[in-house]
Design a protein around this motif. Sequence first.
Motif, mmCIF file in Angstrom:
data_model
loop_
_atom_site.group_PDB
_atom_site.id
_atom_site.type_symbol
_atom_site.label_atom_id
_atom_site.label_comp_id
_atom_site.label_asym_id
_atom_site.label_seq_id
_atom_site.Cartn_x
_atom_site.Cartn_y
_atom_site.Cartn_z
ATOM 1 N N LEU A 425 0.842 -1.192 0.000
ATOM 2 C CA LEU A 425 0.000 0.000 0.000
ATOM 3 C C LEU A 425 0.878 1.242 0.000
ATOM 4 O O LEU A 425 2.062 1.174 -0.272
ATOM 5 C CB LEU A 425 -0.914 -0.027 1.224
ATOM 6 C CG LEU A 425 -1.885 -1.207 1.272
ATOM 7 C CD1 LEU A 425 -2.596 -1.232 2.594
ATOM 8 C CD2 LEU A 425 -2.885 -1.124 0.147
ATOM 9 N N GLY A 426 0.294 2.372 0.323
ATOM 10 C CA GLY A 426 1.057 3.608 0.347
ATOM 11 C C GLY A 426 1.224 4.175 -1.053
ATOM 12 O O GLY A 426 0.565 3.759 -1.995
ATOM 13 N N LEU A 525 -3.195 9.363 -5.854
ATOM 14 C CA LEU A 525 -2.664 9.139 -4.510
ATOM 15 C C LEU A 525 -1.926 10.363 -3.976
ATOM 16 O O LEU A 525 -1.814 10.546 -2.773
ATOM 17 C CB LEU A 525 -1.712 7.947 -4.523
ATOM 18 C CG LEU A 525 -2.357 6.577 -4.570
ATOM 19 C CD1 LEU A 525 -1.313 5.534 -4.834
ATOM 20 C CD2 LEU A 525 -3.076 6.277 -3.282
ATOM 21 N N MET A 526 -1.413 11.195 -4.911
ATOM 22 C CA MET A 526 -0.658 12.356 -4.455
ATOM 23 C C MET A 526 -1.585 13.484 -4.036
ATOM 24 O O MET A 526 -1.163 14.468 -3.455
ATOM 25 C CB MET A 526 0.276 12.842 -5.563
ATOM 26 C CG MET A 526 1.464 11.952 -5.798
ATOM 27 S SD MET A 526 2.492 11.852 -4.343
ATOM 28 C CE MET A 526 3.318 13.430 -4.414
ATOM 29 N N ASP A 527 -2.877 13.333 -4.350
ATOM 30 C CA ASP A 527 -3.851 14.367 -4.038
ATOM 31 C C ASP A 527 -4.357 14.163 -2.613
ATOM 32 O O ASP A 527 -5.485 13.755 -2.384
ATOM 33 C CB ASP A 527 -4.992 14.249 -5.059
ATOM 34 C CG ASP A 527 -5.900 15.450 -4.998
ATOM 35 O OD1 ASP A 527 -5.653 16.334 -4.166
ATOM 36 O OD2 ASP A 527 -6.863 15.487 -5.777
ATOM 37 N N THR A 528 -3.493 14.399 -1.639
ATOM 38 C CA THR A 528 -3.858 14.124 -0.255
ATOM 39 C C THR A 528 -3.649 15.354 0.606
ATOM 40 O O THR A 528 -3.051 16.349 0.183
ATOM 41 C CB THR A 528 -2.997 12.994 0.345
ATOM 42 O OG1 THR A 528 -1.646 13.337 0.142
ATOM 43 C CG2 THR A 528 -3.299 11.674 -0.268
ATOM 44 N N ALA B 58 -18.197 11.839 -2.314
ATOM 45 C CA ALA B 58 -16.874 11.770 -1.700
ATOM 46 C C ALA B 58 -15.805 11.533 -2.752
ATOM 47 O O ALA B 58 -16.091 11.379 -3.936
ATOM 48 C CB ALA B 58 -16.846 10.640 -0.685
ATOM 49 N N ILE B 59 -14.571 11.480 -2.288
ATOM 50 C CA ILE B 59 -13.466 11.113 -3.166
ATOM 51 C C ILE B 59 -12.985 9.712 -2.799
ATOM 52 O O ILE B 59 -13.213 9.240 -1.694
ATOM 53 C CB ILE B 59 -12.281 12.102 -3.053
ATOM 54 C CG1 ILE B 59 -11.846 12.216 -1.590
ATOM 55 C CG2 ILE B 59 -12.626 13.426 -3.641
ATOM 56 C CD1 ILE B 59 -10.391 12.438 -1.433
ATOM 57 N N SER B 60 -12.317 9.055 -3.762
ATOM 58 C CA SER B 60 -11.779 7.728 -3.499
ATOM 59 C C SER B 60 -10.360 7.651 -4.021
ATOM 60 O O SER B 60 -10.041 8.204 -5.074
ATOM 61 C CB SER B 60 -12.653 6.682 -4.188
ATOM 62 O OG SER B 60 -11.946 5.477 -4.269
ATOM 63 N N HIS B 61 -9.494 6.964 -3.262
ATOM 64 C CA HIS B 61 -8.079 6.850 -3.646
ATOM 65 C C HIS B 61 -7.761 5.503 -4.259
ATOM 66 O O HIS B 61 -6.687 4.970 -4.044
ATOM 67 C CB HIS B 61 -7.195 7.059 -2.423
ATOM 68 C CG HIS B 61 -7.046 8.490 -2.044
ATOM 69 N ND1 HIS B 61 -6.285 9.378 -2.738
ATOM 70 C CD2 HIS B 61 -7.593 9.204 -1.035
ATOM 71 C CE1 HIS B 61 -6.343 10.565 -2.178
ATOM 72 N NE2 HIS B 61 -7.143 10.478 -1.135
ATOM 73 N N GLY B 62 -8.700 4.882 -4.943
ATOM 74 C CA GLY B 62 -8.392 3.577 -5.533
ATOM 75 C C GLY B 62 -9.239 2.494 -4.890
ATOM 76 O O GLY B 62 -9.915 2.719 -3.890
ATOM 77 N N ALA B 113 -7.501 -0.265 8.681
ATOM 78 C CA ALA B 113 -6.078 0.066 8.593
ATOM 79 C C ALA B 113 -5.599 -0.004 7.148
ATOM 80 O O ALA B 113 -4.855 0.851 6.674
ATOM 81 C CB ALA B 113 -5.281 -0.895 9.458
ATOM 82 N N MET B 114 -6.080 -1.046 6.448
ATOM 83 C CA MET B 114 -5.705 -1.256 5.048
ATOM 84 C C MET B 114 -6.176 -0.097 4.191
ATOM 85 O O MET B 114 -5.433 0.458 3.384
ATOM 86 C CB MET B 114 -6.412 -2.527 4.616
ATOM 87 C CG MET B 114 -5.853 -3.259 3.512
ATOM 88 S SD MET B 114 -6.737 -4.827 3.505
ATOM 89 C CE MET B 114 -8.194 -4.392 2.606
ATOM 90 N N SER B 115 -7.425 0.286 4.409
ATOM 91 C CA SER B 115 -7.992 1.375 3.638
ATOM 92 C C SER B 115 -7.251 2.676 3.913
ATOM 93 O O SER B 115 -6.936 3.435 2.999
ATOM 94 C CB SER B 115 -9.464 1.499 4.003
ATOM 95 O OG SER B 115 -9.976 2.703 3.574
#
Lengths: 609, 304
Positions: A425-426, A525-528, B58-62, B113-115
């Motif tokens: 992840l990450g 992912l960089m949009d945080t 909302a937004i989602s990161h994948g 935690a994973m999310s």
Amino acid sequence: MANLELIILIVLVLGVFAFLGGKLNKIIGTAFTILGSGFEFVSIAYYGFNSALDSTIEFIPYLSFMPTALGVFFGIILTFVFFMVSFFNPYFIDKYKYPAVYSMLYLFSLAGVIGVFFTDNFMTLFFFFELVVWTSLFLIPMGRSRKAASIYYGFSTFGSFALLFAILVMWGANGGSFDIETGLTALNGSETILVFMLMMVAGFAKLGAFPLHIWLPKVLTKSPDPVTAVFSGGLEKLGAFVSVMALLKLSPVGINIGVLDMQLTHYVIAFLGALTIVFGTLMAIRQDDAKKLLAYSSMSNGGYILVALALMSTTSVSGALYHVLAHALASTAAFLAIGAVARQTGTTKMSELGGMIHKMPVTYLVYLIAIISMAGIPPMGGFISKWLIFQAVIDKGLIFISMAAFFGSIGSFLYVFRPLAALFLGQELPEFKKTIKEAPLLMMIPLLVLSALNIFTGIYPTDILRLINKVLAELGIAQLTIDTWTITGNNGDLFPALIAGMFGIGVGVAFVIFIVLKKSKKVGLMDTYTAGNFIYTEELLHYSVDFYAPLERLYAKHTDIMKNFYKKLANKVKEFGAFVKYFFFTNKPEVTVIWIMIVIAFLLWGDVL
Amino acid sequence: MISILNVLLGLGVALFGFVLQTSVGGINRKVVARLQKRRGPKWYQEFLDIFKLLSKRAISHGWVFDFGVIMALGGIIATAMFMPVTNNIIAFEGYDNFFIFVYLIAVGMLGMAMSASGSGNPLASIGVMRALTTMLAYEIPFMLIVLTIIKLSGTSSVSGIAAFQQMSNHNWFAIALPLGFIVSVLSLMGMLGKKPFETYIAPAEIASGPMVEYGGKQLGMLFIMHEITIFIEVSLFVHLFLGGAENIAIFLVKYFLVYTVVNLISNVNGRFKIDQVVTFFYKWPLFLAVVQVIIAVYLGWVIL
């Protein structure tokens, strides 16, 4: 009927073919490993389940076999691990210096494993035990680390000599017979304790338990990825097999600790097992290399097996045997998943990896299922075994051992999560964005099969527990009460399929809630949230180095105790060697002659007395 | 045998837990406000918050960001389905094993935690790290006390333990095991993430930790999950130490008291650093827990 001798001979012959084929083409050699281990697994599993293994000897003199339920149980697990891992061989064979030899030794060590589990003769057992040690010894440096191999050799030899010593003591007590069943019962008094200790040393050395654990992380980190998986899922379990023999079959009667209602010998083993759990957990938490982390987790799980075997109750022994299976499946899957990542990226260091989930989603899911099982969370197989072990530990009311067991169990959440967060992840690091692909199809087969089995063992353990019940009957322990769906422990029932079903329903409800609500907008992912800072590099937004730093800091000073102890021990041995050399092997022959004279005189004097 | 009615009852328990805890949480916001000489929001404010969040875009990161949220809520609903409420309201009688609550709840936690890690925000990963470390700290003393309880009552079924305490010649375990009671109150505060153990949320320090990237329906679902988690932990405490409940009114009173008391204690505390949390739990609570096990299991000194 299937003849055991033939099964072993076939795999040895296939090993030779694998060598010859491997000389022509590397891939042909590895194809033989898949074929050979697959054949072994199918024949052992099919005929073992139907108790149709035949033990007549026709070709090789001095060997003798006797299929037992215990041997069948271990045999099925180990051949399966070898079979699953063999699918990885074709993809890793290019990295080895001697590919043909690798294929041959892979099958030879499988032959050794089968021999250990099915023989009824101590000398045969020792022969096959050594076959495993010697073949695996040459498999390790294929990963180009001679040091790991030499450390493994050191600890293994220590274990082997202890085993040989124990065998010879039993040989003496049993009137010159190497038979296992009578040998274990022929002992009496202090001899029993001696043989028990020696056999436990062999078991500890093979299982990588505290204090003989130094080799395990070294070997599992440095050896090639398939060999690592074989070690953790398979070869380590030889130690569990030897421990079963010593703790349950031999089971010396000595001082009884009244308040605990336990033999002192067994309590010591359980205590060392508890130390193994704690030590493995603490070390696993602070590793940066994913393989090393999983290696320490294997060590910690080996501790659970030892604790459970030492308690000798129905739930604990069935829990230990189930744990052997559950951990073999889970750790093989986890190591293979990490191996797949290592093949695609060339590293297993968590600080160098990140965001692999976007390119390798299936590998990620396999790893996820494996760690859920390894951490003992339902609905996977690891939960059943941990539940059984906890039942036994609580029933006995052992404070420190249960404390270690709880610590290891919660600690495993910590360490198994670390590769998940840092490696899969990450942030997706830029160097992996373009080049990385999902693992190839043939590597997917074992990964998916192992995941399916991890789930299956957690939902429907009945058939496996029936097989374990057969083993329990053979060991003279009361059988575990099982129904089609439920397991009865010391203080409660477990209904694994119900838990899994309710989990499914819960996820279903959550999914419905999720799907009926408004659709989300997808962002990168960089949009945080960065608290107003402008950050454009992925590395700066990826938290993977020193994941548990605040916790590690608390015990960082004390991590090298055992390593330093062995270093000091090695120095002392060296000093002793120099001392001996100085007195006995000087350049002056007359000194040596005098010493020889003195020794001879001493021996003669002893004879007179 | 398990029928569809049991499953529906289980889902009902989960829904009940959500409604109960959200209301009790709302009332507690008023209680705390009075403590700080404020008026505080309406008692149903938390419902409004959650339903507003659920209705927003909302937004989602994948995919793992969404999948983790579903797994988290699903795991927690599944755990709540096994929870006994009173002696009669229990979905799966005989299968409400203590270990199910400890380990099935972990699936939900793992999903969350994973999310959170899947969002790619380092603050979320730090929060998860702290949450897991806190868990390592408070679980060990708590499990030791539960070991004593299981050993004394001879069953690991949560409703069975409650029934054991309701027998005429038995005390509640809160009285029978006074040291263990102190330890478990501290552990409960760690479980609920109340100050001084709220290190993994720490809004002013790591921007709410695991929650940092969420908004809209994902955050709403995680709020629901959080409320049900608190319901599970507090009712587990009620059943293990306070003798369970004969009827629903007693359950409500006990539940409200436990949550309010813990909340009041937490509101006069500051926040520990994460390593202080670990050293705190491994000092006195662990020592008291070991002493409690020794005097209860080996010496048999239990106030019955």
